[in-house]
Design a protein around this motif. Sequence first.
Motif, PDB file in Angstrom:
ATOM      1  N   MET A   1     -12.891 -11.828  -3.108  1.00  0.00           N
ATOM      2  CA  MET A   1     -12.771 -10.383  -2.919  1.00  0.00           C
ATOM      3  C   MET A   1     -12.701  -9.692  -4.280  1.00  0.00           C
ATOM      4  O   MET A   1     -12.097 -10.239  -5.221  1.00  0.00           O
ATOM      5  CB  MET A   1     -11.495 -10.054  -2.140  1.00  0.00           C
ATOM      6  N   PRO A   2     -13.259  -8.487  -4.430  1.00  0.00           N
ATOM      7  CA  PRO A   2     -13.201  -7.789  -5.718  1.00  0.00           C
ATOM      8  C   PRO A   2     -11.787  -7.671  -6.282  1.00  0.00           C
ATOM      9  O   PRO A   2     -11.567  -7.842  -7.471  1.00  0.00           O
ATOM     10  CB  PRO A   2     -13.794  -6.411  -5.389  1.00  0.00           C
ATOM     11  N   GLY A   3     -10.834  -7.367  -5.424  1.00  0.00           N
ATOM     12  CA  GLY A   3      -9.452  -7.244  -5.890  1.00  0.00           C
ATOM     13  C   GLY A   3      -8.567  -8.380  -5.430  1.00  0.00           C
ATOM     14  O   GLY A   3      -7.333  -8.297  -5.528  1.00  0.00           O
ATOM     15  N   GLY A   4      -9.175  -9.464  -4.916  1.00  0.00           N
ATOM     16  CA  GLY A   4      -8.414 -10.543  -4.300  1.00  0.00           C
ATOM     17  C   GLY A   4      -7.444 -11.263  -5.211  1.00  0.00           C
ATOM     18  O   GLY A   4      -6.251 -11.386  -4.890  1.00  0.00           O
ATOM     19  N   PRO A   5      -7.902 -11.792  -6.356  1.00  0.00           N
ATOM     20  CA  PRO A   5      -6.990 -12.541  -7.228  1.00  0.00           C
ATOM     21  C   PRO A   5      -5.791 -11.719  -7.699  1.00  0.00           C
ATOM     22  O   PRO A   5      -4.661 -12.208  -7.705  1.00  0.00           O
ATOM     23  CB  PRO A   5      -7.895 -12.950  -8.393  1.00  0.00           C
ATOM     24  N   ALA A   6      -6.036 -10.467  -8.087  1.00  0.00           N
ATOM     25  CA  ALA A   6      -4.930  -9.609  -8.547  1.00  0.00           C
ATOM     26  C   ALA A   6      -3.966  -9.314  -7.402  1.00  0.00           C
ATOM     27  O   ALA A   6      -2.743  -9.320  -7.585  1.00  0.00           O
ATOM     28  CB  ALA A   6      -5.478  -8.315  -9.131  1.00  0.00           C
ATOM     29  N   PHE A   7      -4.519  -9.063  -6.207  1.00  0.00           N
ATOM     30  CA  PHE A   7      -3.669  -8.789  -5.050  1.00  0.00           C
ATOM     31  C   PHE A   7      -2.838 -10.008  -4.696  1.00  0.00           C
ATOM     32  O   PHE A   7      -1.638  -9.897  -4.409  1.00  0.00           O
ATOM     33  CB  PHE A   7      -4.535  -8.377  -3.851  1.00  0.00           C
TER      34      PHE A   7
ATOM     35  N   ALA B   1       0.822  -1.207   0.000  1.00  0.00           N
ATOM     36  CA  ALA B   1       0.000   0.000   0.000  1.00  0.00           C
ATOM     37  C   ALA B   1       0.860   1.262   0.000  1.00  0.00           C
ATOM     38  O   ALA B   1       0.546   2.237  -0.701  1.00  0.00           O
ATOM     39  CB  ALA B   1      -0.927   0.005   1.212  1.00  0.00           C
ATOM     40  N   ILE B   2       1.935   1.262   0.761  1.00  0.00           N
ATOM     41  CA  ILE B   2       2.837   2.419   0.781  1.00  0.00           C
ATOM     42  C   ILE B   2       3.406   2.665  -0.612  1.00  0.00           C
ATOM     43  O   ILE B   2       3.488   3.812  -1.083  1.00  0.00           O
ATOM     44  CB  ILE B   2       3.979   2.203   1.807  1.00  0.00           C
ATOM     45  N   GLU B   3       3.780   1.594  -1.302  1.00  0.00           N
ATOM     46  CA  GLU B   3       4.269   1.727  -2.684  1.00  0.00           C
ATOM     47  C   GLU B   3       3.228   2.413  -3.562  1.00  0.00           C
ATOM     48  O   GLU B   3       3.538   3.318  -4.341  1.00  0.00           O
ATOM     49  CB  GLU B   3       4.590   0.347  -3.263  1.00  0.00           C
ATOM     50  N   ASP B   4       1.980   1.960  -3.447  1.00  0.00           N
ATOM     51  CA  ASP B   4       0.929   2.492  -4.313  1.00  0.00           C
ATOM     52  C   ASP B   4       0.574   3.931  -3.975  1.00  0.00           C
ATOM     53  O   ASP B   4       0.308   4.742  -4.870  1.00  0.00           O
ATOM     54  CB  ASP B   4      -0.313   1.604  -4.224  1.00  0.00           C
ATOM     55  N   LEU B   5       0.567   4.271  -2.696  1.00  0.00           N
ATOM     56  CA  LEU B   5       0.292   5.654  -2.318  1.00  0.00           C
ATOM     57  C   LEU B   5       1.371   6.595  -2.859  1.00  0.00           C
ATOM     58  O   LEU B   5       1.059   7.698  -3.327  1.00  0.00           O
ATOM     59  CB  LEU B   5       0.211   5.779  -0.792  1.00  0.00           C
TER      60      LEU B   5
ATOM     61  N   ASP C   1      -5.720  -2.487   2.543  1.00  0.00           N
ATOM     62  CA  ASP C   1      -6.857  -1.571   2.436  1.00  0.00           C
ATOM     63  C   ASP C   1      -6.894  -0.558   3.577  1.00  0.00           C
ATOM     64  O   ASP C   1      -7.321   0.586   3.390  1.00  0.00           O
ATOM     65  CB  ASP C   1      -8.164  -2.363   2.404  1.00  0.00           C
ATOM     66  N   ALA C   2      -6.459  -0.956   4.766  1.00  0.00           N
ATOM     67  CA  ALA C   2      -6.426  -0.022   5.893  1.00  0.00           C
ATOM     68  C   ALA C   2      -5.464   1.130   5.610  1.00  0.00           C
ATOM     69  O   ALA C   2      -5.784   2.304   5.840  1.00  0.00           O
ATOM     70  CB  ALA C   2      -6.028  -0.749   7.173  1.00  0.00           C
ATOM     71  N   VAL C   3      -4.272   0.807   5.089  1.00  0.00           N
ATOM     72  CA  VAL C   3      -3.295   1.844   4.761  1.00  0.00           C
ATOM     73  C   VAL C   3      -3.817   2.732   3.633  1.00  0.00           C
ATOM     74  O   VAL C   3      -3.723   3.963   3.694  1.00  0.00           O
ATOM     75  CB  VAL C   3      -1.938   1.216   4.379  1.00  0.00           C
TER      76      VAL C   3
ATOM     77  N   GLU D   1     -13.176   2.072  -2.384  1.00  0.00           N
ATOM     78  CA  GLU D   1     -13.300   0.762  -3.032  1.00  0.00           C
ATOM     79  C   GLU D   1     -11.951   0.061  -2.956  1.00  0.00           C
ATOM     80  O   GLU D   1     -11.007   0.432  -3.645  1.00  0.00           O
ATOM     81  CB  GLU D   1     -13.750   0.927  -4.490  1.00  0.00           C
ATOM     82  N   GLY D   2     -11.856  -0.926  -2.098  1.00  0.00           N
ATOM     83  CA  GLY D   2     -10.585  -1.581  -1.845  1.00  0.00           C
ATOM     84  C   GLY D   2     -10.516  -2.987  -2.388  1.00  0.00           C
ATOM     85  O   GLY D   2     -11.426  -3.461  -3.073  1.00  0.00           O
ATOM     86  N   VAL D   3      -9.440  -3.673  -2.056  1.00  0.00           N
ATOM     87  CA  VAL D   3      -9.261  -5.076  -2.432  1.00  0.00           C
ATOM     88  C   VAL D   3     -10.372  -5.927  -1.835  1.00  0.00           C
ATOM     89  O   VAL D   3     -10.940  -6.805  -2.496  1.00  0.00           O
ATOM     90  CB  VAL D   3      -7.882  -5.595  -1.941  1.00  0.00           C
ATOM     91  N   ILE D   4     -10.713  -5.671  -0.564  1.00  0.00           N
ATOM     92  CA  ILE D   4     -11.699  -6.503   0.132  1.00  0.00           C
ATOM     93  C   ILE D   4     -13.137  -6.120  -0.192  1.00  0.00           C
ATOM     94  O   ILE D   4     -14.069  -6.860   0.123  1.00  0.00           O
ATOM     95  CB  ILE D   4     -11.487  -6.465   1.656  1.00  0.00           C
ATOM     96  N   GLY D   5     -13.334  -4.961  -0.816  1.00  0.00           N
ATOM     97  CA  GLY D   5     -14.672  -4.474  -1.127  1.00  0.00           C
ATOM     98  C   GLY D   5     -14.806  -3.019  -0.726  1.00  0.00           C
ATOM     99  O   GLY D   5     -13.803  -2.314  -0.561  1.00  0.00           O
ATOM    100  N   THR D   6     -16.032  -2.561  -0.571  1.00  0.00           N
ATOM    101  CA  THR D   6     -16.284  -1.167  -0.195  1.00  0.00           C
ATOM    102  C   THR D   6     -16.019  -0.963   1.285  1.00  0.00           C
ATOM    103  O   THR D   6     -16.526  -1.699   2.124  1.00  0.00           O
ATOM    104  CB  THR D   6     -17.735  -0.774  -0.510  1.00  0.00           C
TER     105      THR D   6
END
Length: 384
Positions: free
Chosen positions: A291-297, A60-64, A318-320, A348-353
């Motif tokens: 999860m909506p983003g689970g497989p990619a994550f 998450a830090i990388e993506d932010l 998702d918390a970060v 809208e996160g990996v785990i959902g909304t």
Amino acid sequence: MRNVYSWHLGQSVLFVSLFAAFSGSAAWAKDVVVKIGHIAPLSGPQAHYGKDNESGARLAIEDLNKMKIQLEGGTAKFELVAEDDAADPKTGAIVAQKLCDMKVNGIVGHLNSGTTIPASRIYYDCGIPQITPSATTPKVTKQGFESVFRVIAHDGVLGVALAKYAADEMKAKRVVVIDDRTGYGQPLADIFTNQLQAKGVKVLERHYTNDKATDFAAILTSVKRVNPDLIFYGGMDAQAGPMLRQMKQLGIKATLIGGDGICTAELMRLGGDNVGSNVLCAEGGMALSKMPGGPAFEKRYKTQFKRDIQVYAPFVYDAVMTMGMAMKNAKSADPKKYLPKLKDIRHEGVIGTIAFDNAGDVLNAPVTLNSYNAQGKFPVKVVN
């Protein structure tokens, strides 16, 4: 002389203009360091959870940082401040005060309920928002701290779901309950027991251990005498794995059931071939594959870290990210300024909304009941 003077004057004006433009650009491009504290057990028997959580935070830090978020003063440069609490409440409190003294901008953690509860008071007192990705005891968000949030279903939801499934679908009649007496295991076992008894199912015995134990011979010898069809364990996989091995050695054929603490990939290593359809566990949220983003994550995680996800890495990610988005919306990493945005967030996160209720709990969190086969953990039922 007039032409020479005019030329010099023009050059001076041009230089001043360029310097001003460059200075303004440099000021805007200046990095604003944003420190996110992450705390989990990085040593001891629960270190595999902690390292899993920390890895999710680092992604998450990388993506932010790729987003080049503009805050007051310049471009946000997010940094992770990772600390080890060894799953110990006293150590957790010491680490919490350390992060307060460092004036970090936000906290993602702790992993365990027992460390989260005392630490949350410290963060609240020093004005730092906290999102726990994995501390599931209901007490965490019932303390009246407006700065505490959770992105995973709490034990009030998990315990009820497990009890209903045990009574209604497993048709359990003879149940033994064991817990590790931690801030996580004991409340979860209490909720399960109360709900089960409300459904008319008898709890034959209640036993206690601790989160460092590996020898359960005395407890299991007593359990064997009452011949249960189901054993509930409130605790973590570091105890559940050896417990499953010793159950087999003693010829106990009961199903072991528990919460997210035993719902890990590591359980198969710890319990060996004693882990299979004889295990049922609940985790807050959808199964990773659903999860909506689970497989990619999962693909990205395995590529970067060369290991399987345990349980909570996507929740930590998702918390970060949620905390980062609140800062972005507030255009500030000042806790006083971004806390209102965090309360009203919809991400809208990996785990959902992700959105929070007035207590700080994530809204509409499902529960997934899982079992195991030779390929690993798989979902049995989703309870909304």
